[in-house]
Design an enzyme around this catalytic site. Sequence first.
Site, short mmCIF file in Angstrom:
data_model
loop_
_atom_site.label_atom_id
_atom_site.label_comp_id
_atom_site.label_asym_id
_atom_site.label_seq_id
_atom_site.Cartn_x
_atom_site.Cartn_y
_atom_site.Cartn_z
CG HIS A 1 34.26 37.74 38.65
ND1 HIS A 1 35.07 37.04 37.79
CD2 HIS A 1 34.51 37.23 39.89
CE1 HIS A 1 35.77 36.16 38.47
NE2 HIS A 1 35.44 36.23 39.74
CD GLN B 1 36.33 30.72 43.26
OE1 GLN B 1 36.91 29.95 42.52
NE2 GLN B 1 35.13 31.16 42.99
P1 GDP Z 1 35.81 40.05 42.03
O1 GDP Z 1 35.08 38.87 42.53
O2 GDP Z 1 37.29 39.94 42.25
O3 GDP Z 1 35.48 40.41 40.62
O4 GDP Z 1 35.32 41.28 42.92
P2 GDP Z 1 33.80 41.61 43.36
O5 GDP Z 1 33.07 42.10 42.20
O6 GDP Z 1 33.23 40.47 44.12
O7 GDP Z 1 34.04 42.74 44.44
C1 GDP Z 1 34.72 43.90 44.15
C2 GDP Z 1 33.79 45.10 44.44
O8 GDP Z 1 34.54 46.29 44.47
C3 GDP Z 1 32.75 45.31 43.38
O9 GDP Z 1 31.59 45.86 43.98
C4 GDP Z 1 33.39 46.33 42.44
O10 GDP Z 1 32.44 47.12 41.75
C5 GDP Z 1 34.15 47.18 43.41
N1 GDP Z 1 35.41 47.75 42.92
C6 GDP Z 1 36.36 47.21 42.11
N2 GDP Z 1 37.43 48.02 42.01
C7 GDP Z 1 37.15 49.10 42.79
C8 GDP Z 1 37.89 50.28 43.13
O11 GDP Z 1 39.02 50.49 42.73
N3 GDP Z 1 37.27 51.16 43.98
C9 GDP Z 1 36.01 50.96 44.47
N4 GDP Z 1 35.50 51.88 45.29
N5 GDP Z 1 35.31 49.85 44.18
C10 GDP Z 1 35.88 48.93 43.36
P1 IMO Z 2 35.23 35.61 43.44
O1 IMO Z 2 35.58 34.98 42.14
C1 IMO Z 2 35.21 35.34 47.79
C2 IMO Z 2 34.72 31.38 49.54
C3 IMO Z 2 33.44 31.11 50.31
C4 IMO Z 2 33.93 30.09 51.31
C5 IMO Z 2 34.96 29.28 50.51
C6 IMO Z 2 34.40 28.01 49.89
O2 IMO Z 2 34.03 36.48 43.40
O3 IMO Z 2 36.42 36.28 44.05
P2 IMO Z 2 32.72 27.40 47.94
O4 IMO Z 2 31.41 28.00 47.53
O5 IMO Z 2 33.77 27.50 46.91
O6 IMO Z 2 32.56 26.04 48.50
O7 IMO Z 2 33.21 28.30 49.18
O8 IMO Z 2 35.40 30.14 49.46
N1 IMO Z 2 34.54 31.86 48.16
C7 IMO Z 2 34.74 33.12 47.77
N2 IMO Z 2 35.07 34.21 48.48
N3 IMO Z 2 35.09 35.43 46.44
C8 IMO Z 2 34.79 34.34 45.71
O9 IMO Z 2 34.80 34.36 44.36
C9 IMO Z 2 34.56 33.13 46.38
N4 IMO Z 2 34.22 31.88 45.97
C10 IMO Z 2 34.23 31.12 47.06
O10 IMO Z 2 32.96 32.26 50.91
O11 IMO Z 2 34.62 30.73 52.35
MG MG Z 3 33.53 38.40 43.86
#
Ligand code: GDP
Ligand code: IMO
Ligand code: MG
Length: 420
Positions: free
Chosen positions: A40, A221
């Site tokens: 996150h 996820q």
């Molecule tokens: P999460 O796992 O749901 O918390 O999402 P991640 O952090 O894995 O991926 C979301 C990515 O998008 C991160 O690099 C954030 O900094 C970025 N992000 C989130 N909201 C926005 C948005 O509205 N615009 C842009 N450009 N980036 C965003």
């Molecule tokens: P956040 O919280 C995106 C995906 C993996 C794989 C499947 C199973 O950042 O949104 P695992 O490690 O749980 O055995 O993987 O789930 N996966 C995610 N994809 N964001 C995540 O978490 C994920 N956590 C697991 O890529 O396809």
């Molecule tokens: Mg993520």
Amino acid sequence: MVDVILGLQWGDEGKGKIVDYFAHNYDVVARFQGGPNAGHTLYVDGKKIVLHQIPSGIFHEQKTNLIGNGVVLDAVTLKRECDNVAAFGVNYKKNLYISERAHLILPTHRAIDKASELSKGNEKIGSTLKGIGPAYMDKTGRNGLRVGNLLDKSFTTEYIKLRLKHQKLLDSFNFQEDISAWEEEFFEAIDFLRDFKIVNGEYFINEKIQQGQKVLAEGAQGSMLDVDFGTFPFVTSSNTISAGVCTGLGIAPQKIKEVFGVSKAYCTRVGSGPFPTELNDETGELIRKTGSEFGATTGRPRRCGWIDLVALQFACMVNGVTQIIMTKADILDNLDELKVCNAYNVNGEEKSFVPFQMNRVNIEPKYKSFEGWKTNISQLTDFEQLPQQMKTYIDYLNKFLKVPVKYISNGPGRDQIIVA
Ligand code: GDP
Ligand code: IMO
Ligand code: MG
């Protein structure tokens, strides 16, 4: 009173940023499932930080953060992450609590994850290899060790017993890995954990609720990765949907009020498995590049595609979503045309539901086209300032999903969010 923020797609919808944005309205932020497979991303003082185990409310000084019983905990990752947040001035010893019922991820769980993926060959899940599946297997198989067991004198003996069981499983995979370095780190991290505020999470949180404190449950996820309702077997091993809040924190269903569903303005997926609206062309490539769509946990390129309203409608249904938060809208700023999938053609027949097993049928997404807004929206602060084409796009989503898009995130920054 408890509200929930969770992902409606295949993860990485931007939940971390949104939890951080909303945290000031709450007293407690709690993770209820998943483990360090989550990544996150937050921006604090303009600096990027990725949280895997710690709830995304940790940067708010006066807020309590809880790692709930439904989480699987990797002590090594937690220790590393604590060091990272401490560098930002966070006093995690004061603000972070861990449920004694949370299951521990052991070094052998990571080895089993690897062995299991290898044995699947082309059918591998694309796991993050953090040991998530094997740790949840030991929970439902009634073998696992929990955080509360750390305090037992017999902890090391129990650990060795379980490791022996795991070794037999690894032998059956014909898999060999030297885990001695992992074990050393593990026991160091276990010592570190003993100093934590280990609590009975269910009493802890229900007492807070009774005192009138507000709780925000943070999902990891996404709904399409839910072990029951996602694209099984290409899913994670926990219930990522709102029902997981009850089992993952010990909260009764009637306590849950708002369910904020987070969805990108398009769609991504990392790892294997069906993804009907995936774009294997230059538009997909452009979205990946513009959106920096690379995994926050593993760095793998994310698969990109158009927003899928059939899957989103399904996710709204199983979660009881009350408000939608649309993220990364700014990534579509330069596109001439946008598409929205509003039905599936399944083996030649038009359907509006998610089939039992997506990869057993041939799904052709049916699209509706929209004119792109061709405007840089990242600096806008007011809904009225949004380009008309974007309002038309959002309006269509509202009508189709029958759940309103209430917030639009227009950049990764802490305050880049527009209230609709
Ligand atoms: P999460 O796992 O749901 O918390 O999402 P991640 O952090 O894995 O991926 C979301 C990515 O998008 C991160 O690099 C954030 O900094 C970025 N992000 C989130 N909201 C926005 C948005 O509205 N615009 C842009 N450009 N980036 C965003
Ligand atoms: P956040 O919280 C995106 C995906 C993996 C794989 C499947 C199973 O950042 O949104 P695992 O490690 O749980 O055995 O993987 O789930 N996966 C995610 N994809 N964001 C995540 O978490 C994920 N956590 C697991 O890529 O396809
Ligand atoms: Mg993520």
